[in-house]
Scaffold this active site. Sequence first.
Site, PDB file in Angstrom:
ATOM      1  N   SER A 268       0.835  -1.196   0.000  1.00 18.94           N
ATOM      2  CA  SER A 268       0.000   0.000   0.000  1.00 18.94           C
ATOM      3  C   SER A 268       0.868   1.244   0.000  1.00 18.94           C
ATOM      4  O   SER A 268       2.065   1.183   0.260  1.00 18.94           O
ATOM      5  CB  SER A 268      -0.900   0.006   1.237  1.00 18.94           C
ATOM      6  OG  SER A 268      -0.100   0.285   2.378  1.00 18.94           O
ATOM      7  N   LYS A 269       0.229   2.346  -0.264  1.00 21.55           N
ATOM      8  CA  LYS A 269       0.913   3.629  -0.262  1.00 21.55           C
ATOM      9  C   LYS A 269       1.550   3.867   1.107  1.00 21.55           C
ATOM     10  O   LYS A 269       2.631   4.433   1.233  1.00 21.55           O
ATOM     11  CB  LYS A 269      -0.132   4.705  -0.587  1.00 21.55           C
ATOM     12  CG  LYS A 269       0.261   6.124  -0.301  1.00 21.55           C
ATOM     13  CD  LYS A 269       0.731   6.810  -1.569  1.00 21.55           C
ATOM     14  CE  LYS A 269       1.184   8.234  -1.325  1.00 21.55           C
ATOM     15  NZ  LYS A 269       2.450   8.351  -0.637  1.00 21.55           N
ATOM     16  N   ARG A 270       0.827   3.384   2.136  1.00 20.82           N
ATOM     17  CA  ARG A 270       1.315   3.580   3.502  1.00 20.82           C
ATOM     18  C   ARG A 270       2.652   2.876   3.763  1.00 20.82           C
ATOM     19  O   ARG A 270       3.517   3.407   4.457  1.00 20.82           O
ATOM     20  CB  ARG A 270       0.261   3.114   4.510  1.00 20.82           C
ATOM     21  CG  ARG A 270       0.105   4.099   5.612  1.00 20.82           C
ATOM     22  CD  ARG A 270      -1.142   4.254   6.322  1.00 20.82           C
ATOM     23  NE  ARG A 270      -2.006   3.103   6.302  1.00 20.82           N
ATOM     24  CZ  ARG A 270      -2.171   2.295   7.339  1.00 20.82           C
ATOM     25  NH1 ARG A 270      -1.524   2.482   8.457  1.00 20.82           N
ATOM     26  NH2 ARG A 270      -3.024   1.300   7.254  1.00 20.82           N
ATOM     27  N   GLY A 272       4.948   2.432   1.596  1.00 23.38           N
ATOM     28  CA  GLY A 272       5.958   3.270   0.963  1.00 23.38           C
ATOM     29  C   GLY A 272       6.319   4.442   1.856  1.00 23.38           C
ATOM     30  O   GLY A 272       7.503   4.742   2.072  1.00 23.38           O
ATOM     31  N   ASP A 273       5.295   5.095   2.414  1.00 22.19           N
ATOM     32  CA  ASP A 273       5.549   6.254   3.283  1.00 22.19           C
ATOM     33  C   ASP A 273       6.366   5.833   4.500  1.00 22.19           C
ATOM     34  O   ASP A 273       7.290   6.516   4.909  1.00 22.19           O
ATOM     35  CB  ASP A 273       4.224   6.874   3.765  1.00 22.19           C
ATOM     36  CG  ASP A 273       3.475   7.512   2.606  1.00 22.19           C
ATOM     37  OD1 ASP A 273       4.115   7.750   1.557  1.00 22.19           O
ATOM     38  OD2 ASP A 273       2.256   7.746   2.740  1.00 22.19           O
TER      39      ASP A 273
END
Length: 504
Positions: A268-270, A272-273
């Site tokens: 998920s994008k999370r 990556g963050d």
Amino acid sequence: MMLSLTKKRMSVRVRFAPSPTGALHIGGLRTALYNYLFAKKNKGVFILRIEDTDQNRRVEQAEEYIIEALNWSGLQPDESPVTPGELGPYRQSERKNIYQKYIEKLIDKGQAYYAFDTAEELSVLRTEQEQQKKTFKYGAHNRMELQNALSLSGETTEELLKTVPYVVRLKVSAGKSVKVKDGVRGFIKVQSEEIDDKILMKADGMPTYHFANVVDDHLMEITHVIRGEEWLPSLALHQLIYDAFEWSAPEFMHLPLILKPQGKGKLSKRDGDKMGFPVFPLAWEGSKEFKERGFLPEALMNYLALLGWSPGTDEELFEMDSLIKIFDTEKIQKGGAKFNFEKARWINHKFLGFTDEKIIFERFPEFLECLPNTWSQKKRKDVYALLRDRLFLLEELKTQSELFLEDPIDYDIEVMNKIQKHQPKKIIEQFCKMIKEDVDLKKWKSKIMEWNEKEGLPFGAIMQSLRLAIVGNLSGPDIFSICEILGNEITLRRLENFFNHQNN
Ligand code: GLU
């Protein structure tokens, strides 16, 4: 995979069909890539269709983003909203009248029907079922007790259509075994009872994803549907829609999920963050993604190609042309593919290694701005050439090149203490002398060895003193190459600064 094409579909036609609900995730980009590779390999057509029927989820700029991301990635569609072919429009929101026509066809064939149940009525039924630990299904077993054109008389229906909101549902017969084939997983059988009388047309007159998707794939003469695994559960329903129209369905391949680098679940994008890696190809709302971090698009495509597919050999580096040649859908894996940013970086590093620096300067000028324009073109190229073997991402050039921009002011204390006993001052003094006597850099090594015959210092200490004086620590590429680029004047200045620092 053997291609079985009907007479009408003489060539392979595939489509990438994103919904413009935000930035394109690398999972979506991989789907686009596999479609592109399959199309090019088979001398077919790669289509971009924008699936924007859900206006509530539509995000401003997302369509532009998708098109830009595909262009940056080198995956230019042959047919798209901006380069339409003959079977458009390529944006679903512009195909409303087409869906209307085809929904009427299904209703006339008795394969779909109007339903007038309100959201509240359905919600009550759903709750009732939930209380009995069951899931509510709208289908053959209960449709005659619900509010629809099949349960109400014809006249009432006509009246209701004018006054009451309605949806159109697919009439799914009971007792049918639906057999579908996924090119990656083989045959799958589903009992029709498990499939609801799914809504095909919503109350706002817009088609659902399932209906629009099937109608468009048919009308756009799509031969192969290559998409994410999340759509596999919809395959049997899609097959039923094809059957209801008496259309032959395309072949299907569902790509494995892209998983988190560690632990379970979808990337998920999370993630990556949290872990500091990009998940989108291009900047979105100010973020720095693959492009802005300094990935070559070719390297990213190479990495994504291997994320769910393998050539069956140990080879891992491929440019697009060879990917097209060797891509084989038979070798798409079933299991999820773990995202590995280190591997992506490594592939980029390799691409930087074999890409001509002239090309880098032409195509990625934004990363070369850290090399001042006041430098000669030769110096800029020399610095890049010296550093590129150390780069994994182009963004690293900025920090790597700092050693050429500023003279060191601090020196690594640990190294300093370590070499102190070898009299670094004396060593540096000797280098200064050599510069002043204009000794050719290529002879520095032999000259300093000559000098050291009497001194008897460890060669490592000599090199470390030189590096410490020039760079401030032990990092960086070959020290003689650094001195050569810096030139006599700056090298001498740095040596003298170090010498003075030792005096204080
Ligand atoms: N619009 C769907 C998506 O964004 C497309 C699925 C498909 O390719 O059929 O995932």
